[in-house]
Design a protein around this motif. Sequence first.
Motif, PDB file in Angstrom:
ATOM      1  N   VAL A 272       0.835  -1.203   0.000  1.00 40.03           N
ATOM      2  CA  VAL A 272       0.000   0.000   0.000  1.00 40.03           C
ATOM      3  C   VAL A 272       0.868   1.251   0.000  1.00 40.03           C
ATOM      4  CG1 VAL A 272      -1.660   1.348   1.354  1.00 40.03           C
ATOM      5  CG2 VAL A 272      -1.995  -1.104   1.074  1.00 40.03           C
ATOM      6  N   THR A 273       1.940   1.238   0.781  1.00 39.92           N
ATOM      7  CA  THR A 273       2.842   2.389   0.808  1.00 39.92           C
ATOM      8  C   THR A 273       3.504   2.591  -0.556  1.00 39.92           C
ATOM      9  OG1 THR A 273       3.261   2.048   3.153  1.00 39.92           O
ATOM     10  CG2 THR A 273       4.840   3.392   1.961  1.00 39.92           C
ATOM     11  N   THR A 276       0.935   4.333  -2.690  1.00 37.37           N
ATOM     12  CA  THR A 276       0.778   5.757  -2.370  1.00 37.37           C
ATOM     13  C   THR A 276       1.989   6.562  -2.835  1.00 37.37           C
ATOM     14  OG1 THR A 276       1.628   5.330  -0.132  1.00 37.37           O
ATOM     15  CG2 THR A 276      -0.759   5.336  -0.420  1.00 37.37           C
ATOM     16  N   LEU A 291      -7.701   0.475  -3.235  1.00 37.50           N
ATOM     17  CA  LEU A 291      -7.279   0.918  -1.908  1.00 37.50           C
ATOM     18  C   LEU A 291      -8.411   0.759  -0.892  1.00 37.50           C
ATOM     19  CD1 LEU A 291      -5.257   4.133  -2.846  1.00 37.50           C
ATOM     20  CD2 LEU A 291      -4.345   1.959  -2.032  1.00 37.50           C
ATOM     21  N   CYS A 305       0.937   2.220   6.798  1.00 32.41           N
ATOM     22  CA  CYS A 305       0.853   2.937   5.512  1.00 32.41           C
ATOM     23  C   CYS A 305       0.579   4.413   5.794  1.00 32.41           C
ATOM     24  CB  CYS A 305      -0.222   2.331   4.615  1.00 32.41           C
ATOM     25  SG  CYS A 305      -1.756   1.871   5.465  1.00 32.41           S
ATOM     26  N   LEU A 308      -1.109   6.995   3.234  1.00 33.28           N
ATOM     27  CA  LEU A 308      -2.377   6.666   2.589  1.00 33.28           C
ATOM     28  C   LEU A 308      -3.428   7.757   2.821  1.00 33.28           C
ATOM     29  CD1 LEU A 308      -4.251   4.747   1.056  1.00 33.28           C
ATOM     30  CD2 LEU A 308      -4.707   3.578   3.230  1.00 33.28           C
ATOM     31  N   CYS A 324     -10.856   4.617   6.901  1.00 32.52           N
ATOM     32  CA  CYS A 324      -9.626   4.676   7.708  1.00 32.52           C
ATOM     33  C   CYS A 324      -9.927   5.149   9.123  1.00 32.52           C
ATOM     34  CB  CYS A 324      -8.608   5.607   7.045  1.00 32.52           C
ATOM     35  SG  CYS A 324      -7.939   4.991   5.487  1.00 32.52           S
TER      36      CYS A 324
END
Length: 480
Positions: A272-273, A276, A291, A305, A308, A324
């Motif tokens: 995920v990082t 981004t 995502l 992450c 994000l 989130c």
Amino acid sequence: DKDFFVYVQKPKLNSLHKYKLEQQKLAKPLCFTAHITNQTVTLLCLYSNNSVYQVLIPLQQDTEEEEEKEEEILSHSLLLNLSVSGAALKGTSLVVLDKDHVAVLGSVPDPGKKPKECLTIWNTKFQTLQTSKELPLGTSGQLWCYEEKFFLIHGKVLTVIMYKCETSSLAAAVGKLKDSQTLDVSSFVNWNTLEDEELGVSLESQESVALKAESRMNLRSNRSTGQSGTLSVGQLLLRLKDASNYVLESELKKLMAKASTPDLQATIGCVVTALTDRCKRNPKFYPQNLLQEIVETRDLSYSLCPDLMAVALEQKDLHLLQICLERFPDIPEEITYACLKAFLSTSEDHLKSVDVNLDSAICYVDVECNDLEVKTEILENGFSEEMEQDMCDTKIPKESQSDGESCPVGLQKAALLNAVLHSAYTETFLLPHLKNLPAQQAILFLRYLYYLYVKCSEKVNTTLPGIRSPTINQVSSSFC
């Protein structure tokens, strides 16, 4: 004065014994490690002459006579001569792995070039080098060991390398084992961690190096897990670096289909990082649905992450921010405030076109009917539920509405604000940011909190219906 001493202290008995190490010509101790076995302290010292010495110290019974004795000199015996490929290893750090193995971090001179730093493992029983690995990015010279894991700084990354000590035997010490069930010399240590690191470093910005190291540190080697066809994190990041959305989606679905483990969660956070980072480099690239699916289906955290939510704020992805806020337990108050400000500043017309989870608000926020707020209630004095259905086409006088103020925000905005109220935050750290909220937005937020307070007060149990609805305590603390 070139003298070195060892102190053995027993805090409970308030006793202290002082010993003097036997002097070694043209050499001095650089570091040491010790362990206690059968009332004897075994002290291993790494000396500047590229050798490891062993010192045995018997634990004494504390008596007045012994305290009056003169300072005792401890003799030492040679345990290892550190030599790698015929060159002396200049050690900087030493740790004990078990009764027959030690690890030494150091450097080997290379004529005409900079010394090569490497991590080595030695069999002390047979005085042989078990395995070694060059560390091309350099180290800090320090090595730690805990629960069959090495910890060392490699370049700018805190690297964790797993190892497994087999029962010491002469065959294992000289690398003669052929049994497929036993680890050979090359797999004594999981060096794949370093290989993943070298593959991944080229993909990383300097700001995310430490995070990627955290995600990589728990990876097992393909051999130890039996997954010979599985890509390592570094290989996966290389494959996804410039991949199309279709390839991204297919690869990540394969990744998420695996059973959830801490290793897998860290790997997904790493991926995920990487996504981004790509979003920041290319603003036109934003795999929104992917995502959202990852955050909804995996127990990630802000620390796994950290970019994000910043990217979601930049892209004005309010639904992802809502998810989130509901799922991440460690969001900094600064980011929570940024989400609150974004929610309050977004127009109601725009929010109507945004896909937002309404579960936290739909059960109690008044629903519009012909541009009028209507409150559904249980009617008495002969009125039935069927009669209620026909009331939407009838203008209702203001007196029939709730005694409290009608909801000052729409259903979508209410659900987003509820996500902020439900998020984990500390008032002390959030308050300095709230003071920067524009006056118009602050008043709107206070009106909504007042509306929630009135709604909660109408209920005997002070709990609003629906999923993730704010409680009276959350509303009251926000007022304060």
